[in-house]
Write a protein that holds these residues in place. Structure first.
Motif, PDB file in Angstrom:
ATOM      1  N   GLY A  34       6.986 -13.545  -2.026  1.00  0.00           N
ATOM      2  CA  GLY A  34       6.592 -12.670  -0.926  1.00  0.00           C
ATOM      3  C   GLY A  34       5.093 -12.520  -0.834  1.00  0.00           C
ATOM      4  N   TRP A  35       4.657 -12.042   0.316  1.00  0.00           N
ATOM      5  CA  TRP A  35       3.252 -11.729   0.542  1.00  0.00           C
ATOM      6  C   TRP A  35       3.092 -10.228   0.703  1.00  0.00           C
ATOM      7  N   PHE A  36       2.039  -9.715   0.075  1.00  0.00           N
ATOM      8  CA  PHE A  36       1.715  -8.298   0.110  1.00  0.00           C
ATOM      9  C   PHE A  36       0.234  -8.151   0.418  1.00  0.00           C
ATOM     10  N   ARG A  37      -0.173  -6.960   0.766  1.00  0.00           N
ATOM     11  CA  ARG A  37      -1.597  -6.713   0.930  1.00  0.00           C
ATOM     12  C   ARG A  37      -1.926  -5.278   0.527  1.00  0.00           C
ATOM     13  N   GLN A  38      -3.188  -5.103   0.160  1.00  0.00           N
ATOM     14  CA  GLN A  38      -3.659  -3.765  -0.203  1.00  0.00           C
ATOM     15  C   GLN A  38      -5.044  -3.559   0.376  1.00  0.00           C
ATOM     16  N   ALA A  39      -5.145  -2.585   1.268  1.00  0.00           N
ATOM     17  CA  ALA A  39      -6.433  -2.219   1.856  1.00  0.00           C
ATOM     18  C   ALA A  39      -7.060  -1.116   1.009  1.00  0.00           C
ATOM     19  N   PRO A  40      -8.375  -0.957   1.084  1.00  0.00           N
ATOM     20  CA  PRO A  40      -9.048   0.087   0.290  1.00  0.00           C
ATOM     21  C   PRO A  40      -8.445   1.462   0.562  1.00  0.00           C
ATOM     22  N   GLY A  41      -8.107   2.164  -0.507  1.00  0.00           N
ATOM     23  CA  GLY A  41      -7.575   3.511  -0.374  1.00  0.00           C
ATOM     24  C   GLY A  41      -6.124   3.593   0.045  1.00  0.00           C
ATOM     25  N   LYS A  42      -5.461   2.442   0.163  1.00  0.00           N
ATOM     26  CA  LYS A  42      -4.060   2.440   0.600  1.00  0.00           C
ATOM     27  C   LYS A  42      -3.185   1.809  -0.465  1.00  0.00           C
ATOM     28  N   GLU A  43      -1.894   2.085  -0.348  1.00  0.00           N
ATOM     29  CA  GLU A  43      -0.957   1.481  -1.285  1.00  0.00           C
ATOM     30  C   GLU A  43      -0.691   0.024  -0.906  1.00  0.00           C
ATOM     31  N   ARG A  44      -0.249  -0.723  -1.895  1.00  0.00           N
ATOM     32  CA  ARG A  44       0.111  -2.111  -1.642  1.00  0.00           C
ATOM     33  C   ARG A  44       1.394  -2.142  -0.809  1.00  0.00           C
ATOM     34  N   GLU A  45       1.387  -2.977   0.237  1.00  0.00           N
ATOM     35  CA  GLU A  45       2.547  -3.038   1.119  1.00  0.00           C
ATOM     36  C   GLU A  45       3.064  -4.465   1.249  1.00  0.00           C
ATOM     37  N   GLY A  46       4.380  -4.581   1.346  1.00  0.00           N
ATOM     38  CA  GLY A  46       4.981  -5.881   1.572  1.00  0.00           C
ATOM     39  C   GLY A  46       4.862  -6.290   3.026  1.00  0.00           C
ATOM     40  N   LEU A  47       4.696  -7.594   3.253  1.00  0.00           N
ATOM     41  CA  LEU A  47       4.538  -8.121   4.602  1.00  0.00           C
ATOM     42  C   LEU A  47       5.666  -9.059   4.981  1.00  0.00           C
ATOM     43  N   SER A  48       5.949  -9.992   4.094  1.00  0.00           N
ATOM     44  CA  SER A  48       6.922 -11.034   4.413  1.00  0.00           C
ATOM     45  C   SER A  48       7.399 -11.668   3.113  1.00  0.00           C
TER      46      SER A  48
END
Length: 128
Positions: A34-48
């Motif tokens: 899977g692919w995930f992302r984490q922006a500054p100050g945010k939790e890591r989120e799943g994308l696909s």
């Protein structure tokens, strides 16, 4: 132990595209990547995510229609094609792998705890 390596991140203008790659050292014991992302100050989120055996794909609403996940089993590589990028897509992007014991529900839900192996991440910045 499975090692994952992401590549393809960079700086792109709004509306542009990038293709991320995730190379796995082995996929023989994996159920999905899977692919995930984490922006500054945010939790890591799943994308696909995509299942290794039969290529079932899952997308979160935030990227549906803009991002496409695919795989090349011969190269143990999963791709994330990202189109029409927006400034809010700026984040560190990670790929992660779930073992073949992971239920499909968890693979589709993309909770971070369901994925056992993680890459180091690649930065994507969307800015003019």
């Amino acid at each position: 132990q499975v090692h994952l390596a992401e590549s393809g991140g960079g700086l792109v203008q709004p509306g542009g595209s990038l293709r991320l790659s995730c190379a796995a050292s082995s996929t023989s014991a994996l159920g999905a990547i899977g692919w995930f992302r984490q922006a500054p100050g945010k939790e890591r989120e799943g994308l696909s995510s995509i299942t290794v055996r039969d290529g079932k794909t899952f997308y979160k609403d935030s990227v549906k229609g803009r991002f496409t996940i695919s795989r090349d089993n011969a190269k143990n590589t999963v791709f994330l094609q990202m189109n029409n990028l927006k400034p809010e897509d700026t984040a560190i992007y990670y790929c992660a792998a779930a073992t073949d014991a992971t239920p499909l529900f968890h693979i589709a839900n993309m909770g971070t705890r369901s994925y056992d192996y993680w890459g180091q991440g690649t930065q994507v910045t969307v800015s003019s």
